[in-house]
Every structure is written in C-alpha cells, then in structure tokens.
Design a protein around this motif. Structure first.
Motif, mmCIF file in Angstrom:
data_model
loop_
_atom_site.group_PDB
_atom_site.id
_atom_site.type_symbol
_atom_site.label_atom_id
_atom_site.label_comp_id
_atom_site.label_asym_id
_atom_site.label_seq_id
_atom_site.Cartn_x
_atom_site.Cartn_y
_atom_site.Cartn_z
ATOM 1 N N SER A 68 44.938 5.477 -22.818
ATOM 2 C CA SER A 68 45.801 6.519 -22.778
ATOM 3 C C SER A 68 44.966 7.831 -22.995
ATOM 4 C CB SER A 68 47.075 6.465 -23.742
ATOM 5 O OG SER A 68 46.421 6.678 -25.137
ATOM 6 N N VAL A 69 43.838 7.878 -23.166
ATOM 7 C CA VAL A 69 43.148 9.327 -23.655
ATOM 8 C C VAL A 69 42.151 9.394 -22.463
ATOM 9 C CG1 VAL A 69 41.549 10.552 -25.167
ATOM 10 C CG2 VAL A 69 43.592 8.849 -26.019
ATOM 11 N N GLN A 70 42.215 10.595 -21.949
ATOM 12 C CA GLN A 70 41.370 10.788 -20.859
ATOM 13 C C GLN A 70 40.666 12.156 -21.162
ATOM 14 O OE1 GLN A 70 42.623 10.688 -16.717
ATOM 15 N NE2 GLN A 70 40.888 9.568 -16.163
ATOM 16 N N LYS A 71 39.248 12.080 -21.226
ATOM 17 C CA LYS A 71 38.661 13.371 -21.673
ATOM 18 C C LYS A 71 37.928 14.045 -20.349
ATOM 19 C CE LYS A 71 36.329 14.618 -24.874
ATOM 20 N NZ LYS A 71 35.197 14.973 -25.803
ATOM 21 N N ILE A 72 37.712 13.482 -19.080
ATOM 22 C CA ILE A 72 37.155 13.989 -18.218
ATOM 23 C C ILE A 72 38.427 13.865 -17.134
ATOM 24 C CG2 ILE A 72 35.848 13.539 -15.971
ATOM 25 C CD1 ILE A 72 33.978 12.049 -17.722
ATOM 26 N N SER A 73 38.819 15.311 -16.670
ATOM 27 C CA SER A 73 39.886 15.245 -15.489
ATOM 28 C C SER A 73 39.524 15.812 -14.404
ATOM 29 C CB SER A 73 40.858 16.306 -16.284
ATOM 30 O OG SER A 73 41.090 15.975 -17.712
ATOM 31 N N LEU A 74 40.226 15.640 -13.293
ATOM 32 C CA LEU A 74 39.991 15.966 -11.972
ATOM 33 C C LEU A 74 41.020 17.620 -11.924
ATOM 34 C CD1 LEU A 74 39.514 12.912 -10.841
ATOM 35 C CD2 LEU A 74 40.715 13.745 -8.848
ATOM 36 N N LEU A 75 40.306 18.477 -11.182
ATOM 37 C CA LEU A 75 40.757 19.553 -11.088
ATOM 38 C C LEU A 75 41.285 19.650 -9.527
ATOM 39 C CD1 LEU A 75 38.450 22.130 -12.873
ATOM 40 C CD2 LEU A 75 40.826 21.409 -13.490
ATOM 41 N N THR A 76 40.327 19.274 -8.599
ATOM 42 C CA THR A 76 40.488 19.056 -7.298
ATOM 43 C C THR A 76 39.901 17.872 -6.849
ATOM 44 O OG1 THR A 76 38.586 20.016 -6.286
ATOM 45 C CG2 THR A 76 40.339 21.655 -6.866
ATOM 46 N N PRO A 77 40.209 17.294 -5.523
ATOM 47 C CA PRO A 77 39.503 16.121 -5.205
ATOM 48 C C PRO A 77 37.941 16.186 -5.256
ATOM 49 C CG PRO A 77 41.084 16.589 -3.560
ATOM 50 C CD PRO A 77 41.101 17.739 -4.389
ATOM 51 N N ASN A 78 37.195 17.264 -5.365
ATOM 52 C CA ASN A 78 35.789 17.432 -5.338
ATOM 53 C C ASN A 78 35.376 18.043 -6.421
ATOM 54 O OD1 ASN A 78 36.892 19.816 -4.127
ATOM 55 N ND2 ASN A 78 34.788 20.219 -3.666
ATOM 56 N N ILE A 79 36.214 18.556 -7.629
ATOM 57 C CA ILE A 79 35.754 18.908 -8.690
ATOM 58 C C ILE A 79 36.220 18.490 -9.937
ATOM 59 C CG2 ILE A 79 35.545 21.245 -10.128
ATOM 60 C CD1 ILE A 79 36.261 22.652 -7.422
ATOM 61 N N GLY A 80 35.306 18.099 -10.805
ATOM 62 C CA GLY A 80 35.878 17.561 -12.183
ATOM 63 C C GLY A 80 35.367 18.368 -13.483
ATOM 64 N N VAL A 81 36.181 18.088 -14.508
ATOM 65 C CA VAL A 81 35.712 18.920 -15.775
ATOM 66 C C VAL A 81 35.795 18.006 -17.098
ATOM 67 C CG1 VAL A 81 38.192 19.561 -16.082
ATOM 68 C CG2 VAL A 81 36.355 20.965 -16.836
ATOM 69 N N VAL A 82 34.915 18.455 -17.722
ATOM 70 C CA VAL A 82 35.053 17.587 -19.192
ATOM 71 C C VAL A 82 35.038 18.635 -20.221
ATOM 72 C CG1 VAL A 82 32.262 17.258 -19.352
ATOM 73 C CG2 VAL A 82 33.863 15.604 -20.572
ATOM 74 N N TYR A 83 35.399 18.574 -21.505
ATOM 75 C CA TYR A 83 35.437 19.463 -22.667
ATOM 76 C C TYR A 83 34.785 18.846 -23.629
ATOM 77 C CZ TYR A 83 39.233 16.975 -24.920
ATOM 78 O OH TYR A 83 39.805 16.112 -25.607
ATOM 79 N N SER A 84 34.318 20.010 -24.644
ATOM 80 C CA SER A 84 34.180 19.520 -26.161
ATOM 81 C C SER A 84 34.925 20.680 -26.843
ATOM 82 C CB SER A 84 32.783 19.736 -26.369
ATOM 83 O OG SER A 84 31.844 18.545 -25.922
ATOM 84 N N ASP A 223 29.946 12.334 -0.835
ATOM 85 C CA ASP A 223 31.252 12.014 -0.003
ATOM 86 C C ASP A 223 32.092 13.211 -0.641
ATOM 87 O OD1 ASP A 223 31.737 11.465 -2.784
ATOM 88 O OD2 ASP A 223 32.513 9.472 -2.241
ATOM 89 N N HIS A 224 32.062 14.210 -1.327
ATOM 90 C CA HIS A 224 32.795 15.359 -1.983
ATOM 91 C C HIS A 224 34.106 14.623 -2.629
ATOM 92 C CE1 HIS A 224 31.238 18.749 0.615
ATOM 93 N NE2 HIS A 224 30.231 17.814 0.553
ATOM 94 N N LYS A 225 33.957 13.558 -3.239
ATOM 95 C CA LYS A 225 34.861 12.866 -3.886
ATOM 96 C C LYS A 225 34.621 12.700 -5.354
ATOM 97 C CE LYS A 225 37.430 10.733 0.076
ATOM 98 N NZ LYS A 225 37.393 9.952 0.805
ATOM 99 N N PHE A 226 35.238 13.348 -6.266
ATOM 100 C CA PHE A 226 35.075 13.346 -7.812
ATOM 101 C C PHE A 226 35.924 11.870 -8.158
ATOM 102 C CE2 PHE A 226 35.458 13.473 -12.048
ATOM 103 C CZ PHE A 226 34.337 14.115 -12.653
ATOM 104 N N LYS A 227 35.056 10.984 -9.148
ATOM 105 C CA LYS A 227 35.737 9.933 -9.725
ATOM 106 C C LYS A 227 35.426 9.670 -10.809
ATOM 107 C CE LYS A 227 33.223 5.742 -8.273
ATOM 108 N NZ LYS A 227 33.503 4.415 -8.044
ATOM 109 N N VAL A 228 36.313 9.102 -11.904
ATOM 110 C CA VAL A 228 35.934 8.604 -13.026
ATOM 111 C C VAL A 228 35.622 7.128 -13.008
ATOM 112 C CG1 VAL A 228 36.734 8.420 -15.510
ATOM 113 C CG2 VAL A 228 37.412 10.545 -14.179
ATOM 114 N N LEU A 229 34.344 6.747 -13.540
ATOM 115 C CA LEU A 229 34.123 5.368 -13.544
ATOM 116 C C LEU A 229 35.074 4.530 -14.259
ATOM 117 C CD1 LEU A 229 30.444 5.534 -13.788
ATOM 118 C CD2 LEU A 229 31.507 5.448 -11.705
ATOM 119 N N SER A 230 35.349 3.352 -13.763
ATOM 120 C CA SER A 230 36.321 2.372 -14.604
ATOM 121 C C SER A 230 35.486 1.690 -15.719
ATOM 122 C CB SER A 230 36.667 1.096 -13.565
ATOM 123 O OG SER A 230 35.582 0.545 -13.409
#
Length: 242
Positions: A68-84, A223-230
């Motif tokens: 239920s907790v995600q630290k890495i998020s998609l902003l667009t299909p090809n851009i992702g973001v992580v925070y501290s 492939d210009h696709k951002f994904k979070v690994l399972s």
C-alpha cells in the motif's frame, strides 16, 4: 518602555521567518527543510547509456501492508520520480507534476521534455521559499526520464535548485552512497549493470536484511516506458548481487 533582549528576537525572527535572510545570507527555513530530507530514507539513481535506475529504501513498521506504500511514482509514461523526506509533501509535488505534464500535452500535443518538467517542479518548490504563510517543501526529488535527448537524471532540492546528474543520492546515507557511486560509476554502464550498482549501493548502507519487501526500484529504458519493478523481479535481481 521595557524591551526584551534584541538578539533573541532577531534570532527567532531569522529562524522562523521564511522570507527573511539571516545575517549570514541564508534562508534558515531552507536549511531546516534540507535537514528533513537528510533524515529521510536513502534514495539514489544511476544513469546508464540506455536508461536510468531509481532505487530507494522502504522500511515500514511490521504491521503495515507494504504493497500500500509506494515511494517511486510515475509522472508521465516516460518519467518517474523518487523522494527522500516528507511523504505527504512528495504527493503534492507528484500531483502538480502530473498536472503540468498534462497541460503541456494538451497545448503542444507532444509529451513534455524531461528538463521542462523538472523546471516546472523546481519553480513550484522555489515559490514556497519566497511567499509569506507557506513553508518550503520538505523533500528532495530524483527524476528519471527518457526522451528525444536520451536518458536523463535530475535532482531537485527544497530551494528550487536543480541539477543533471550521472548518479545521485539523497536521504540519510547520502554521503556514503555518493562516495560508493563515485567509485563504481563509469559512463559506458548498461541498464542491467546500473540496476546491480544501485542495489549494491543501497545495500552498503542498509540497516538489516535487504529484501524485495523493503526496497523499490524503478527503471526507464530506450522503449521510453518507466516502470516500477515487481517484488518477484526485485527478488531475482537481489539474488544476482548477493
């Protein structure tokens, strides 16, 4: 009339007024925001020849459902973001970043370039250092994307400053992680090796056993696709670096 000690008033005014410079030329609230970032979980990123990797610790209390907790998020299909830093602040920035990307697409019928989105988010963060009645965002961001310019990695700080990096780290083990990355990084690194390097760097300063449940990895490739690994994919990669 009776007056209190002027130095005390001056110091508290300098410390708590966001828009007032201290006598040493600093905005002290921004320093405090960076302290909040430094107390956050370690996050890092590595730019490869053919992609970018984001990685972060996700240590949670035992009874929380980690899915239920995600630290890495998609902003667009090809851009992702992580925070501290402060999670709720990051949610606000993710929402504003997605909105800025949609507005760009509606106007120009093209995906927003990575640097343009970084600039938009940095401007939002900078506004919070110059307005009364608000405080700076208590987060630093690492943005990874792949567009016509190739793979890109940026860091944005609470002041609104941003830089492009080859490899970067933020959060509580930032100094050690950055030193580790400096030793291992090379410009010819491929995405698969960058994932291994990111995991080894996280592991270096990790307190306890690192498993697929207490870290997150996000990747973007050619492939210009951002994904979070399972979790299953993470388990395989962790097996390779043990």
């Amino acid at each position: 009339p009776l007056r209190g000690p002027p130095n005390n008033n001056t110091m508290s005014g300098e410390s708590f007024s966001l828009t007032t410079f201290s006598s040493s030329g600093k905005l002290v609230q921004i320093q405090y925001a960076l302290t909040a970032v430094g107390a956050g979980s370690t996050s890092l990123a590595v730019k490869a020849k053919n992609g970018v990797v984001l990685a972060t610790e996700k240590k949670l209390p035992a009874l929380i459902d980690e899915s239920s907790v995600q630290k890495i998020s998609l902003l667009t299909p090809n851009i992702g973001v992580v925070y501290s830093g402060m999670g709720p602040d990051s949610r606000v920035l993710v929402r504003k970043g997605r909105k800025a990307a949609q507005q760009y697409y509606r106007t120009y019928k093209d995906p927003i370039p990575v640097q343009q989105l970084v600039h938009e988010l940095a401007s939002i963060m900078q506004e919070s250092t110059q307005s009364g009645g608000v405080r700076p965002f208590g987060v630093s961001l690492l943005l990874a994307g792949f567009d016509e310019e190739g793979p890109q990695l940026y860091q944005v700080d609470p002041s609104g400053s941003y830089w492009a990096w080859k490899a970067a780290a933020i959060g509580k083990n930032m100094v050690d992680a950055r030193t580790f990355l400096e030793k291992r990084y090379n410009e010819e690194i491929e995405l698969e090796d960058a994932i291994h390097t990111a995991l080894l760097t996280l592991k270096e300063g990790f307190d306890g056993q690192m498993t697929e449940k207490n870290i997150e990895i996000g990747i973007v490739g050619a492939d210009h696709k951002f994904k979070v690994l399972s979790p299953a994919e993470l388990k395989d990669y962790l097996g390779e670096v043990q």
